[in-house]
Design a protein around this motif. Structure first.
Motif, PDB file in Angstrom:
ATOM      1  N   VAL A  37       0.845  -1.205   0.000  1.00 30.95           N
ATOM      2  CA  VAL A  37       0.000   0.000   0.000  1.00 30.95           C
ATOM      3  C   VAL A  37       0.876   1.250   0.000  1.00 30.95           C
ATOM      4  CG1 VAL A  37      -1.632   1.349   1.384  1.00 30.95           C
ATOM      5  CG2 VAL A  37      -2.025  -1.090   1.016  1.00 30.95           C
ATOM      6  N   ALA A  38       1.965   1.222   0.810  1.00 37.82           N
ATOM      7  CA  ALA A  38       2.882   2.375   0.845  1.00 37.82           C
ATOM      8  C   ALA A  38       3.511   2.584  -0.538  1.00 37.82           C
ATOM      9  CB  ALA A  38       3.962   2.157   1.904  1.00 37.82           C
ATOM     10  N   GLY A  39       3.856   1.481  -1.222  1.00 39.28           N
ATOM     11  CA  GLY A  39       4.402   1.589  -2.584  1.00 39.28           C
ATOM     12  C   GLY A  39       3.389   2.192  -3.539  1.00 39.28           C
ATOM     13  N   MET A  40       2.115   1.832  -3.391  1.00 34.50           N
ATOM     14  CA  MET A  40       1.071   2.389  -4.241  1.00 34.50           C
ATOM     15  C   MET A  40       0.882   3.875  -3.966  1.00 34.50           C
ATOM     16  SD  MET A  40       0.098   0.014  -6.209  1.00 34.50           S
ATOM     17  CE  MET A  40      -1.454   0.537  -6.865  1.00 34.50           C
ATOM     18  N   LYS A  41       1.008   4.296  -2.711  1.00 37.90           N
ATOM     19  CA  LYS A  41       0.880   5.713  -2.376  1.00 37.90           C
ATOM     20  C   LYS A  41       1.988   6.500  -3.048  1.00 37.90           C
ATOM     21  CE  LYS A  41       0.364   9.000   1.385  1.00 37.90           C
ATOM     22  NZ  LYS A  41       0.185  10.041   0.440  1.00 37.90           N
ATOM     23  N   HIS A  42       3.188   5.941  -3.051  1.00 40.71           N
ATOM     24  CA  HIS A  42       4.320   6.600  -3.712  1.00 40.71           C
ATOM     25  C   HIS A  42       4.036   6.760  -5.207  1.00 40.71           C
ATOM     26  CE1 HIS A  42       8.421   7.664  -4.710  1.00 40.71           C
ATOM     27  NE2 HIS A  42       8.456   6.685  -5.590  1.00 40.71           N
ATOM     28  N   ILE A  43       3.487   5.716  -5.821  1.00 39.89           N
ATOM     29  CA  ILE A  43       3.143   5.786  -7.250  1.00 39.89           C
ATOM     30  C   ILE A  43       2.049   6.820  -7.473  1.00 39.89           C
ATOM     31  CG2 ILE A  43       2.081   4.499  -9.145  1.00 39.89           C
ATOM     32  CD1 ILE A  43       3.596   2.031  -8.105  1.00 39.89           C
TER      33      ILE A  43
END
Length: 126
Positions: A37-43
Motif C-alpha cells: 500500500v505504501a508503494g502504491m501511495k508513492h506511485i
C-alpha cells in the motif's frame, strides 16, 4: 500472493502454540500488505506530480502561443500601415506619366525601397 505458507500442526501441539503461529502469520501478511500500500501511495504521488506538471506546461504553452499570436498581429498591422503610407506617397499614374523617364524610375525606386523597408518591420518577412 507468493509468500503464503500452509501450517500443519503436529498432533501434540497446543492450541495456544497454533494461535501464536496463526497470529504471527497474519501479522506478516499485514506488514507485507502495508508495504505494498505504501508503494502504491508513492506511485499515486508521482502520478499527481506528473499531472500537475503536465497541466502547468499546457497552461504555459497556451500563454506563449497567445502572446506570439498577439505579437504577429501587431507586426502585421505595422507592416500594412507602412505599406499604406508607401502607396499614399506614390503619385497617380497620370501624374507619373507626365514626368521624364528618369524621374519615373526614381519614383519607382523610392517606392520599392519604402516597400522593402516595410518588410523588415516583421521578423518573418525580412
Amino acid at each position: 500472493m507468493g509468500d503464503q505458507s500452509v501450517h500443519v500442526w503436529e498432533e501434540g501441539a497446543s492450541c495456544t502454540q497454533a494461535g501464536k503461529e496463526a497470529a504471527q502469520d497474519i501479522l506478516e501478511r499485514m506488514e507485507n500488505m502495508e508495504k505494498k500500500v505504501a508503494g502504491m501511495k508513492h506511485i499515486n504521488d508521482k502520478i499527481e506530480q506528473l499531472s500537475k506538471t503536465t497541466y502547468d506546461l499546457s497552461r504555459n504553452t497556451g500563454a506563449a502561443s497567445e502572446k506570439k499570436m498577439k505579437m504577429d498581429i501587431h507586426y502585421l498591422e505595422m507592416v500594412t500601415g507602412c505599406l499604406h503610407q508607401c502607396f499614399h506617397s506614390m503619385e497617380t499614374e497620370d501624374k507619373r506619366r507626365q514626368h521624364a523617364e528618369v524621374k519615373r524610375i526614381e519614383d519607382l525606386e523610392k517606392t520599392d525601397s519604402c516597400l522593402h523597408g516595410c518588410m523588415h518591420l516583421h521578423p518573418y518577412l525580412a
